[in-house]
Design a protein around this motif. Sequence first.
Motif, mmCIF file in Angstrom:
data_model
loop_
_atom_site.group_PDB
_atom_site.id
_atom_site.type_symbol
_atom_site.label_atom_id
_atom_site.label_comp_id
_atom_site.label_asym_id
_atom_site.label_seq_id
_atom_site.Cartn_x
_atom_site.Cartn_y
_atom_site.Cartn_z
ATOM 1 N N PHE A 109 7.174 19.850 -7.719
ATOM 2 C CA PHE A 109 6.977 18.529 -8.310
ATOM 3 C C PHE A 109 6.989 18.636 -9.826
ATOM 4 C CE2 PHE A 109 5.706 17.790 -4.040
ATOM 5 C CZ PHE A 109 5.935 16.448 -3.812
ATOM 6 N N GLU A 110 7.857 17.817 -10.462
ATOM 7 C CA GLU A 110 7.964 17.816 -11.913
ATOM 8 C C GLU A 110 7.183 16.639 -12.485
ATOM 9 O OE1 GLU A 110 12.151 17.509 -12.490
ATOM 10 O OE2 GLU A 110 12.498 19.659 -12.206
ATOM 11 N N PRO A 111 6.455 16.843 -13.593
ATOM 12 C CA PRO A 111 5.702 15.739 -14.206
ATOM 13 C C PRO A 111 6.627 14.590 -14.580
ATOM 14 C CG PRO A 111 5.162 17.849 -15.234
ATOM 15 C CD PRO A 111 6.333 18.092 -14.335
ATOM 16 N N CYS A 112 6.138 13.369 -14.442
ATOM 17 C CA CYS A 112 6.940 12.207 -14.844
ATOM 18 C C CYS A 112 6.019 11.131 -15.407
ATOM 19 C CB CYS A 112 7.767 11.665 -13.685
ATOM 20 S SG CYS A 112 6.816 10.982 -12.316
ATOM 21 N N SER A 113 6.598 10.243 -16.188
ATOM 22 C CA SER A 113 5.820 9.169 -16.803
ATOM 23 C C SER A 113 5.459 8.128 -15.753
ATOM 24 C CB SER A 113 6.629 8.510 -17.920
ATOM 25 O OG SER A 113 7.752 7.836 -17.370
ATOM 26 N N PHE A 114 4.549 7.234 -16.104
ATOM 27 C CA PHE A 114 4.132 6.185 -15.172
ATOM 28 C C PHE A 114 5.308 5.267 -14.835
ATOM 29 C CE2 PHE A 114 1.583 2.411 -13.897
ATOM 30 C CZ PHE A 114 0.832 3.032 -12.911
ATOM 31 N N GLY A 115 6.156 5.002 -15.845
ATOM 32 C CA GLY A 115 7.332 4.156 -15.611
ATOM 33 C C GLY A 115 8.293 4.783 -14.624
ATOM 34 N N VAL A 116 8.539 6.087 -14.778
ATOM 35 C CA VAL A 116 9.424 6.798 -13.854
ATOM 36 C C VAL A 116 8.814 6.814 -12.453
ATOM 37 C CG1 VAL A 116 10.428 9.069 -13.317
ATOM 38 C CG2 VAL A 116 10.450 8.222 -15.663
ATOM 39 N N ALA A 117 7.481 6.899 -12.377
ATOM 40 C CA ALA A 117 6.797 6.902 -11.081
ATOM 41 C C ALA A 117 7.086 5.612 -10.315
ATOM 42 C CB ALA A 117 5.290 7.073 -11.279
ATOM 43 N N TRP A 118 7.089 4.471 -11.017
ATOM 44 C CA TRP A 118 7.393 3.190 -10.365
ATOM 45 C C TRP A 118 8.817 3.190 -9.818
ATOM 46 C CZ3 TRP A 118 4.132 -0.738 -9.190
ATOM 47 C CH2 TRP A 118 2.871 -0.729 -9.799
ATOM 48 N N VAL A 159 0.838 -1.206 0.000
ATOM 49 C CA VAL A 159 0.000 0.000 0.000
ATOM 50 C C VAL A 159 0.872 1.254 0.000
ATOM 51 C CG1 VAL A 159 -1.606 1.372 1.384
ATOM 52 C CG2 VAL A 159 -2.026 -1.065 1.031
ATOM 53 N N GLY A 160 1.941 1.247 0.808
ATOM 54 C CA GLY A 160 2.851 2.390 0.851
ATOM 55 C C GLY A 160 3.526 2.623 -0.488
ATOM 56 N N TYR A 161 4.013 1.545 -1.097
ATOM 57 C CA TYR A 161 4.683 1.639 -2.394
ATOM 58 C C TYR A 161 3.718 2.155 -3.462
ATOM 59 C CZ TYR A 161 7.132 0.230 -6.641
ATOM 60 O OH TYR A 161 7.728 0.231 -7.866
ATOM 61 N N LEU A 162 2.516 1.580 -3.512
ATOM 62 C CA LEU A 162 1.526 2.007 -4.504
ATOM 63 C C LEU A 162 1.061 3.443 -4.252
ATOM 64 C CD1 LEU A 162 -0.613 -1.240 -4.962
ATOM 65 C CD2 LEU A 162 1.128 -0.307 -6.489
ATOM 66 N N GLY A 163 1.053 3.856 -2.980
ATOM 67 C CA GLY A 163 0.717 5.243 -2.651
ATOM 68 C C GLY A 163 1.718 6.203 -3.277
ATOM 69 N N TYR A 164 3.012 5.850 -3.200
ATOM 70 C CA TYR A 164 4.032 6.699 -3.813
ATOM 71 C C TYR A 164 3.960 6.653 -5.338
ATOM 72 C CZ TYR A 164 6.375 8.109 0.455
ATOM 73 O OH TYR A 164 6.667 8.687 1.666
ATOM 74 N N VAL A 165 3.633 5.478 -5.908
ATOM 75 C CA VAL A 165 3.435 5.395 -7.357
ATOM 76 C C VAL A 165 2.325 6.357 -7.785
ATOM 77 C CG1 VAL A 165 2.670 3.933 -9.272
ATOM 78 C CG2 VAL A 165 4.281 3.018 -7.597
ATOM 79 N N LEU A 166 1.192 6.330 -7.050
ATOM 80 C CA LEU A 166 0.074 7.227 -7.340
ATOM 81 C C LEU A 166 0.497 8.690 -7.222
ATOM 82 C CD1 LEU A 166 -3.003 7.664 -7.835
ATOM 83 C CD2 LEU A 166 -3.292 7.539 -5.358
ATOM 84 N N LEU A 167 1.228 9.002 -6.147
ATOM 85 C CA LEU A 167 1.675 10.370 -5.903
ATOM 86 C C LEU A 167 2.538 10.884 -7.054
ATOM 87 C CD1 LEU A 167 1.786 12.636 -3.659
ATOM 88 C CD2 LEU A 167 3.961 11.625 -2.995
ATOM 89 N N PHE A 168 3.533 10.078 -7.465
ATOM 90 C CA PHE A 168 4.448 10.514 -8.515
ATOM 91 C C PHE A 168 3.783 10.507 -9.891
ATOM 92 C CE2 PHE A 168 7.831 8.721 -5.519
ATOM 93 C CZ PHE A 168 8.036 9.961 -4.931
ATOM 94 N N ALA A 169 2.906 9.539 -10.135
ATOM 95 C CA ALA A 169 2.244 9.451 -11.445
ATOM 96 C C ALA A 169 1.270 10.608 -11.657
ATOM 97 C CB ALA A 169 1.523 8.113 -11.585
ATOM 98 N N VAL A 170 0.561 11.015 -10.587
ATOM 99 C CA VAL A 170 -0.449 12.072 -10.712
ATOM 100 C C VAL A 170 0.161 13.466 -10.548
ATOM 101 C CG1 VAL A 170 -2.556 13.041 -9.710
ATOM 102 C CG2 VAL A 170 -2.313 10.564 -9.960
ATOM 103 N N TYR A 171 1.009 13.631 -9.514
ATOM 104 C CA TYR A 171 1.523 14.962 -9.193
ATOM 105 C C TYR A 171 2.942 15.208 -9.680
ATOM 106 C CZ TYR A 171 -2.567 15.172 -6.181
ATOM 107 O OH TYR A 171 -3.856 15.158 -5.719
ATOM 108 N N GLY A 172 3.691 14.149 -10.002
ATOM 109 C CA GLY A 172 5.073 14.287 -10.432
ATOM 110 C C GLY A 172 6.048 13.992 -9.308
ATOM 111 N N LYS A 173 7.340 14.022 -9.635
ATOM 112 C CA LYS A 173 8.369 13.723 -8.640
ATOM 113 C C LYS A 173 8.997 15.013 -8.122
ATOM 114 C CE LYS A 173 12.155 13.150 -11.945
ATOM 115 N NZ LYS A 173 13.265 12.315 -12.365
ATOM 116 N N PRO A 174 9.422 15.020 -6.851
ATOM 117 C CA PRO A 174 10.014 16.239 -6.296
ATOM 118 C C PRO A 174 11.340 16.558 -6.979
ATOM 119 C CG PRO A 174 10.112 14.445 -4.703
ATOM 120 C CD PRO A 174 9.329 13.946 -5.858
ATOM 121 N N SER A 175 11.547 17.825 -7.312
ATOM 122 C CA SER A 175 12.807 18.243 -7.925
ATOM 123 C C SER A 175 13.667 18.929 -6.867
ATOM 124 C CB SER A 175 12.547 19.208 -9.080
ATOM 125 O OG SER A 175 12.182 20.484 -8.584
ATOM 126 N N MET A 176 14.879 19.266 -7.240
ATOM 127 C CA MET A 176 15.799 19.933 -6.323
ATOM 128 C C MET A 176 15.683 21.459 -6.424
ATOM 129 S SD MET A 176 17.040 17.514 -4.696
ATOM 130 C CE MET A 176 18.289 18.341 -3.736
#
Length: 195
Positions: free
Chosen positions: A127-136, A22-39
């Motif tokens: 948060f920068e947009p990322c693909s579903f693959g990058v989200a995983w 559930v935790g892992y899939l939560g982060y997949v959802l977070l990154f897939a929908v909102y993007g990944k945190p940038s520096m």
Amino acid sequence: NKRPVHQRFGVILAGPLASLLVGYLGYVLLFAVYGKPSMTAQIGQVMPGKPAAVAGLRAGDKVVSIDGKAVTIDTLVPTIDASKGSPMDFLVADDTKAERHVVVKAEKDSTGGKDVYRIGVRPTFVFEPCSFGVAWVEAASTTAQYGSKLVSIVKAGKTKDAVGGPVGIAQTFYALAGTGAQTRIELLASLSLSL
């Protein structure tokens, strides 16, 4: 209790594995929908009357460099503190990507008996947009980092200070009531990984 040991062990493992999933899939959802945190060092809040506000820095400004040296969200605060009150040349960009120079002089703040230099801003993650693959991939990396932090807490013997209960969790959710789905998904994912 009458089942073979390996089956009983599987049942015991089901709970922790479900929390991990559930935790892992939560982060997949977070990154897939909102993007990944940038520096990117973005200013989330500017406190009225403080040096940043007086100099003209605004919430949403992205700090490109300070005195010609590139900064990230991790190096922003240490760079300001290292100025020891000397004027700093901030190169910032707004939402239109227009850049401007802002000179800011940090003020001394005594915290816990130690002098630190602050300008009155709170950085925020971009948060920068990322693909579903990058989200995983990002979710896997975040999960591994979280696990590593938990192990270090246990090894250091600081579990008493680091562990909270249902009341603390409820208080945290209440405090985040108006922050949006993104923050709540992240909290749920981190709680599941903690469990």
